[in-house]
Design a protein around this motif. Structure first.
Motif, PDB file in Angstrom:
ATOM      1  N   SER A 120      52.395 -52.666 -17.786  1.00 46.08           N
ATOM      2  CA  SER A 120      51.415 -52.372 -18.836  1.00 46.08           C
ATOM      3  C   SER A 120      51.822 -51.197 -19.720  1.00 46.08           C
ATOM      4  O   SER A 120      51.025 -50.308 -19.999  1.00 46.08           O
ATOM      5  CB  SER A 120      50.040 -52.099 -18.210  1.00 46.08           C
ATOM      6  OG  SER A 120      49.612 -53.188 -17.439  1.00 46.08           O
ATOM      7  N   ASN A 121      53.088 -51.210 -20.163  1.00 48.63           N
ATOM      8  CA  ASN A 121      53.520 -50.123 -21.051  1.00 48.63           C
ATOM      9  C   ASN A 121      53.483 -50.520 -22.518  1.00 48.63           C
ATOM     10  O   ASN A 121      54.105 -49.895 -23.358  1.00 48.63           O
ATOM     11  CB  ASN A 121      54.937 -49.657 -20.672  1.00 48.63           C
ATOM     12  CG  ASN A 121      55.995 -50.673 -21.057  1.00 48.63           C
ATOM     13  OD1 ASN A 121      55.686 -51.818 -21.365  1.00 48.63           O
ATOM     14  ND2 ASN A 121      57.252 -50.245 -21.036  1.00 48.63           N
ATOM     15  N   GLY A 122      52.744 -51.600 -22.818  1.00 42.03           N
ATOM     16  CA  GLY A 122      52.547 -51.974 -24.212  1.00 42.03           C
ATOM     17  C   GLY A 122      53.433 -53.080 -24.712  1.00 42.03           C
ATOM     18  O   GLY A 122      53.276 -53.514 -25.848  1.00 42.03           O
ATOM     19  N   VAL A 123      54.393 -53.556 -23.917  1.00 40.97           N
ATOM     20  CA  VAL A 123      55.248 -54.653 -24.351  1.00 40.97           C
ATOM     21  C   VAL A 123      54.462 -55.956 -24.290  1.00 40.97           C
ATOM     22  O   VAL A 123      53.931 -56.340 -23.260  1.00 40.97           O
ATOM     23  CB  VAL A 123      56.506 -54.757 -23.457  1.00 40.97           C
ATOM     24  CG1 VAL A 123      57.298 -56.005 -23.807  1.00 40.97           C
ATOM     25  CG2 VAL A 123      57.373 -53.523 -23.636  1.00 40.97           C
ATOM     26  N   THR A 124      54.375 -56.637 -25.425  1.00 43.39           N
ATOM     27  CA  THR A 124      53.612 -57.887 -25.484  1.00 43.39           C
ATOM     28  C   THR A 124      54.502 -59.108 -25.624  1.00 43.39           C
ATOM     29  O   THR A 124      54.035 -60.221 -25.439  1.00 43.39           O
ATOM     30  CB  THR A 124      52.628 -57.856 -26.675  1.00 43.39           C
ATOM     31  OG1 THR A 124      53.363 -57.626 -27.875  1.00 43.39           O
ATOM     32  CG2 THR A 124      51.599 -56.756 -26.483  1.00 43.39           C
ATOM     33  N   TYR A 125      55.758 -58.917 -25.984  1.00 45.79           N
ATOM     34  CA  TYR A 125      56.672 -60.056 -26.099  1.00 45.79           C
ATOM     35  C   TYR A 125      57.532 -60.101 -24.834  1.00 45.79           C
ATOM     36  O   TYR A 125      58.190 -59.151 -24.466  1.00 45.79           O
ATOM     37  CB  TYR A 125      57.539 -59.946 -27.362  1.00 45.79           C
ATOM     38  CG  TYR A 125      58.150 -58.589 -27.604  1.00 45.79           C
ATOM     39  CD1 TYR A 125      59.379 -58.244 -27.052  1.00 45.79           C
ATOM     40  CD2 TYR A 125      57.500 -57.648 -28.400  1.00 45.79           C
ATOM     41  CE1 TYR A 125      59.946 -57.005 -27.271  1.00 45.79           C
ATOM     42  CE2 TYR A 125      58.060 -56.411 -28.625  1.00 45.79           C
ATOM     43  CZ  TYR A 125      59.279 -56.084 -28.058  1.00 45.79           C
ATOM     44  OH  TYR A 125      59.840 -54.858 -28.269  1.00 45.79           O
ATOM     45  N   ARG A 126      57.506 -61.266 -24.166  1.00 46.70           N
ATOM     46  CA  ARG A 126      58.224 -61.377 -22.899  1.00 46.70           C
ATOM     47  C   ARG A 126      59.138 -62.593 -22.876  1.00 46.70           C
ATOM     48  O   ARG A 126      60.146 -62.583 -22.170  1.00 46.70           O
ATOM     49  CB  ARG A 126      57.233 -61.424 -21.737  1.00 46.70           C
ATOM     50  CG  ARG A 126      56.462 -60.125 -21.584  1.00 46.70           C
ATOM     51  CD  ARG A 126      55.282 -60.235 -20.647  1.00 46.70           C
ATOM     52  NE  ARG A 126      55.665 -60.452 -19.271  1.00 46.70           N
ATOM     53  CZ  ARG A 126      54.801 -60.426 -18.255  1.00 46.70           C
ATOM     54  NH1 ARG A 126      53.534 -60.187 -18.499  1.00 46.70           N
ATOM     55  NH2 ARG A 126      55.204 -60.647 -17.032  1.00 46.70           N
ATOM     56  N   ASN A 127      58.808 -63.619 -23.613  1.00 46.21           N
ATOM     57  CA  ASN A 127      59.649 -64.818 -23.651  1.00 46.21           C
ATOM     58  C   ASN A 127      60.479 -64.917 -24.924  1.00 46.21           C
ATOM     59  O   ASN A 127      61.454 -65.655 -24.974  1.00 46.21           O
ATOM     60  CB  ASN A 127      58.786 -66.073 -23.509  1.00 46.21           C
ATOM     61  CG  ASN A 127      58.198 -66.202 -22.122  1.00 46.21           C
ATOM     62  OD1 ASN A 127      58.828 -65.843 -21.137  1.00 46.21           O
ATOM     63  ND2 ASN A 127      56.965 -66.695 -22.048  1.00 46.21           N
ATOM     64  N   ALA A 128      60.063 -64.202 -25.944  1.00 46.77           N
ATOM     65  CA  ALA A 128      60.793 -64.166 -27.210  1.00 46.77           C
ATOM     66  C   ALA A 128      60.400 -62.883 -27.925  1.00 46.77           C
ATOM     67  O   ALA A 128      59.284 -62.397 -27.772  1.00 46.77           O
ATOM     68  CB  ALA A 128      60.458 -65.382 -28.070  1.00 46.77           C
ATOM     69  N   THR A 129      61.308 -62.344 -28.709  1.00 48.96           N
ATOM     70  CA  THR A 129      60.994 -61.134 -29.463  1.00 48.96           C
ATOM     71  C   THR A 129      60.481 -61.521 -30.846  1.00 48.96           C
ATOM     72  O   THR A 129      60.623 -62.667 -31.271  1.00 48.96           O
ATOM     73  CB  THR A 129      62.232 -60.247 -29.648  1.00 48.96           C
ATOM     74  OG1 THR A 129      63.136 -60.887 -30.555  1.00 48.96           O
ATOM     75  CG2 THR A 129      62.938 -59.986 -28.328  1.00 48.96           C
ATOM     76  N   ILE A 206      58.957 -72.345 -26.256  1.00 49.99           N
ATOM     77  CA  ILE A 206      60.242 -73.024 -26.084  1.00 49.99           C
ATOM     78  C   ILE A 206      61.245 -72.117 -25.376  1.00 49.99           C
ATOM     79  O   ILE A 206      61.923 -72.524 -24.428  1.00 49.99           O
ATOM     80  CB  ILE A 206      60.789 -73.481 -27.447  1.00 49.99           C
ATOM     81  CG1 ILE A 206      59.949 -74.646 -27.971  1.00 49.99           C
ATOM     82  CG2 ILE A 206      62.256 -73.876 -27.357  1.00 49.99           C
ATOM     83  CD1 ILE A 206      60.292 -75.076 -29.376  1.00 49.99           C
ATOM     84  N   ALA A 207      61.336 -70.864 -25.827  1.00 51.48           N
ATOM     85  CA  ALA A 207      62.293 -69.936 -25.226  1.00 51.48           C
ATOM     86  C   ALA A 207      61.962 -69.668 -23.769  1.00 51.48           C
ATOM     87  O   ALA A 207      62.856 -69.620 -22.911  1.00 51.48           O
ATOM     88  CB  ALA A 207      62.326 -68.639 -26.018  1.00 51.48           C
ATOM     89  N   GLU A 209      60.008 -71.564 -21.624  1.00 54.08           N
ATOM     90  CA  GLU A 209      60.053 -72.743 -20.768  1.00 54.08           C
ATOM     91  C   GLU A 209      61.479 -73.190 -20.457  1.00 54.08           C
ATOM     92  O   GLU A 209      61.751 -73.701 -19.368  1.00 54.08           O
ATOM     93  CB  GLU A 209      59.291 -73.893 -21.430  1.00 54.08           C
ATOM     94  CG  GLU A 209      57.795 -73.669 -21.492  1.00 54.08           C
ATOM     95  CD  GLU A 209      57.069 -74.674 -22.378  1.00 54.08           C
ATOM     96  OE1 GLU A 209      55.847 -74.509 -22.577  1.00 54.08           O
ATOM     97  OE2 GLU A 209      57.722 -75.623 -22.864  1.00 54.08           O
ATOM     98  N   ASN A 210      62.397 -72.990 -21.370  1.00 56.61           N
ATOM     99  CA  ASN A 210      63.749 -73.524 -21.194  1.00 56.61           C
ATOM    100  C   ASN A 210      64.775 -72.477 -20.776  1.00 56.61           C
ATOM    101  O   ASN A 210      65.947 -72.814 -20.588  1.00 56.61           O
ATOM    102  CB  ASN A 210      64.194 -74.203 -22.484  1.00 56.61           C
ATOM    103  CG  ASN A 210      63.339 -75.411 -22.823  1.00 56.61           C
ATOM    104  OD1 ASN A 210      63.487 -76.473 -22.246  1.00 56.61           O
ATOM    105  ND2 ASN A 210      62.408 -75.221 -23.748  1.00 56.61           N
ATOM    106  N   ALA A 211      64.331 -71.230 -20.617  1.00 65.72           N
ATOM    107  CA  ALA A 211      65.269 -70.163 -20.250  1.00 65.72           C
ATOM    108  C   ALA A 211      65.941 -70.450 -18.910  1.00 65.72           C
ATOM    109  O   ALA A 211      67.159 -70.306 -18.767  1.00 65.72           O
ATOM    110  CB  ALA A 211      64.546 -68.821 -20.207  1.00 65.72           C
ATOM    111  N   GLY A 212      65.146 -70.851 -17.917  1.00 64.98           N
ATOM    112  CA  GLY A 212      65.711 -71.124 -16.598  1.00 64.98           C
ATOM    113  C   GLY A 212      66.682 -72.287 -16.619  1.00 64.98           C
ATOM    114  O   GLY A 212      67.714 -72.273 -15.935  1.00 64.98           O
ATOM    115  N   TRP A 213      66.369 -73.324 -17.416  1.00 63.75           N
ATOM    116  CA  TRP A 213      67.256 -74.480 -17.528  1.00 63.75           C
ATOM    117  C   TRP A 213      68.578 -74.084 -18.173  1.00 63.75           C
ATOM    118  O   TRP A 213      69.653 -74.473 -17.698  1.00 63.75           O
ATOM    119  CB  TRP A 213      66.566 -75.571 -18.341  1.00 63.75           C
ATOM    120  CG  TRP A 213      67.467 -76.636 -18.892  1.00 63.75           C
ATOM    121  CD1 TRP A 213      67.619 -76.973 -20.201  1.00 63.75           C
ATOM    122  CD2 TRP A 213      68.330 -77.512 -18.164  1.00 63.75           C
ATOM    123  NE1 TRP A 213      68.521 -77.993 -20.338  1.00 63.75           N
ATOM    124  CE2 TRP A 213      68.982 -78.345 -19.087  1.00 63.75           C
ATOM    125  CE3 TRP A 213      68.637 -77.658 -16.806  1.00 63.75           C
ATOM    126  CZ2 TRP A 213      69.906 -79.308 -18.727  1.00 63.75           C
ATOM    127  CZ3 TRP A 213      69.564 -78.619 -16.431  1.00 63.75           C
ATOM    128  CH2 TRP A 213      70.175 -79.438 -17.374  1.00 63.75           C
TER     129      TRP A 213
END
Length: 465
Positions: A120-129, A206-207, A209-213
């Motif tokens: 909870s340090n304010g970062v809201t983008y985790r799957n894409a910037t 998209i980023a 869901e498909n990152a692991g693949w």
């Protein structure tokens, strides 16, 4: 004034990359800058000088991490970037994104963002910037080290898109892998299991869901060491005979290893079923990779590629642009790489009132034993007003000759665009520059012929085995 210079798909570490020095007597040579690297830096010095100092944009697949020796790939890329830095032509800060071959850059950053989000340090983008402003918390340790070892400073890492906007005009950069259905596999499966397409699929969806693949396909398989040499595994994907050989080898390993762990392990029929199933799976995954845009070497972009481009740009990317800018720019230029076939043209995409200006940066690696194809590389140049032109650096030999580098311009009536083009044309027309371009073209020709010999030798080995 020149503001950005974009290149992509260097594939440092791949044996047929033009950045690599070819092995001598079977031994890998030290990762010193190749003749093509030296020739390219000569072109950069003569074209850019040291006045403008544009920012360098690395649009993915800079390192060939997955099927090449990682240490060798790192030092090879470092040598290339060090030569660019030492030219004095570029700003200190580098802008970058990840491609499918160096997706590990983003994986490292994404996991760190996950932790930051959890705390909870304010970062809201985790799957894409965000695309249109930097993401200071997105850090890749390997990319940071590479760029700093080359002498540059900070890296502005954004994924999967980079964007700039000014006065109703915008430029959007994307490596290009999400234009292809193979890299959207998990999102496609989710749609199938949920009985329908999701109308509002976002770039982050998209980023994420498909990152692991992408990591599995481009990291896990390469890390498994299924070939005696990682680069052999990579090169086996480049020829049909090599792929058949690889497929049989992997099927034998899987049937032997998994067969011992399953019920009825001693039953030869179980092992045969595993062997067949593995071959089918490889055909549907790795074999599918060989049927992608990168290997359609005759067309700049296939019909399927154009459909994928229009779908991703007109859907998720348009939604990202609306979310971040609040409007659709009147004038949008899209720049991508991935296919290794540079081109420039206007393309109509649903959701945009006027055709988009599209440039492809090509690639610095030979994919196929044949020459005289659409493969090659371009360097995209962007000025302060977001006017865009491409310098077609080289292409595979046409009738045995690599044409001299030349400008590709999608004409614009703007006075600033005309001035930008006129200035670049004047720089290219000087006698010294023409000599440098001629020397560079010959260096590239020799490099392509040498790499063709490598691939033809690999094909011959595949046939004999």
């Amino acid at each position: 004034m020149l503001r950005y210079v974009c290149i992509s798909d260097l594939h440092a570490g791949a044996p047929t990359s033009l950045l690599m020095n070819l092995p001598e007597d079977g031994a890998i040579r030290p990762p010193e800058p190749s003749p093509v690297t030296h020739g390219f830096v000569d072109v950069v010095n003569a074209l850019l000088g040291v006045q403008d100092k544009p920012q360098l944009i690395l649009l993915g697949d800079v390192l060939d991490l997955q099927f090449s020796d990682r240490t060798h790939a790192y030092h090879n890329a470092q040598g290339f970037l060090t030569r660019l830095h030492d030219s004095g032509c570029f700003a200190d800060k580098v802008i970058a994104t990840a491609g499918n071959h160096d997706h590990a850059f983003w994986t490292d950053a994404r996991l760190a963002l996950d932790v930051a989000g959890m705390s909870s340090n304010g970062v809201t983008y985790r799957n894409a910037t965000p695309a249109f402003h930097d993401a200071p918390n997105a850090r890749s340790r390997m990319l940071d080290a590479l760029v700093k070892d080359a002498g540059f400073g900070d890296v502005d890492l954004r994924y999967p898109n980079i964007g700039f906007e000014k006065d109703g005009r915008a430029v959007l950069f994307h490596h290009g892998h999400f234009f292809e259905e193979g890299y959207l596999l998990i999102s496609t499966l989710r749609d199938i299991f949920s009985s329908g397409d999701r109308a509002e699929l976002t770039v982050a969806d998209i980023a994420g869901e498909n990152a692991g693949w992408i990591d599995f396909f481009w990291s896990t398989i390469g890390d498994a060491g299924l070939s005696s040499n990682a680069s052999d595994l990579y090169q086996n994907l480049l020829t049909s005979t090599g792929f058949r050989k690889l497929s049989a080898q992997v099927a034998e390993i899987v049937s032997a290893e998994m067969g011992e762990k399953l019920p009825l392990a001693g039953d030869l029929r179980v092992q045969e079923v595993l062997r067949i199933a593995t071959r089918v799976l490889l055909d549907a995954t790795v074999g599918k990779y060989r049927d992608t845009e990168r290997f359609a070497v005759i067309e700049s972009l296939t019909t399927k590629g154009r459909d994928g481009f229009a779908s991703f740009i007109g859907g998720p990317i348009r939604r990202q642009i609306m979310d971040e800018l609040g409007h659709v720019p009147e004038d949008l230029t899209v720049i991508f790489g991935h296919t290794h076939k540079p081109f420039s043209e206007r393309m109509k995409v649903s959701g945009f009132d006027v055709p988009l200006k599209v440039y492809n940066t090509g690639g610095w690696v030979l994919n196929d034993p044949r020459l005289d194809t659409k493969e090659g590389a371009a360097m995209v140049l962007i000025d302060d007003d977001l006017n865009v032109v491409a310098l077609r650096l080289f292409m595979t030999p046409q009738a045995g000759i690599v044409p001299l580098a030349y400008l590709e311009v999608l004409s614009e009536p703007r006075v600033s665009m005309q001035a930008f083009v006129k200035d670049l044309q004047a720089r290219l027309a000087t006698p010294d520059m023409q000599r440098i371009l001629s020397d560079f073209a010959e260096t590239v020709r020799v490099a392509y012929v040498d790499r063709q010999a490598v691939l033809l030798d690999l094909t011959a080995q595949g046939v004999s085995s």
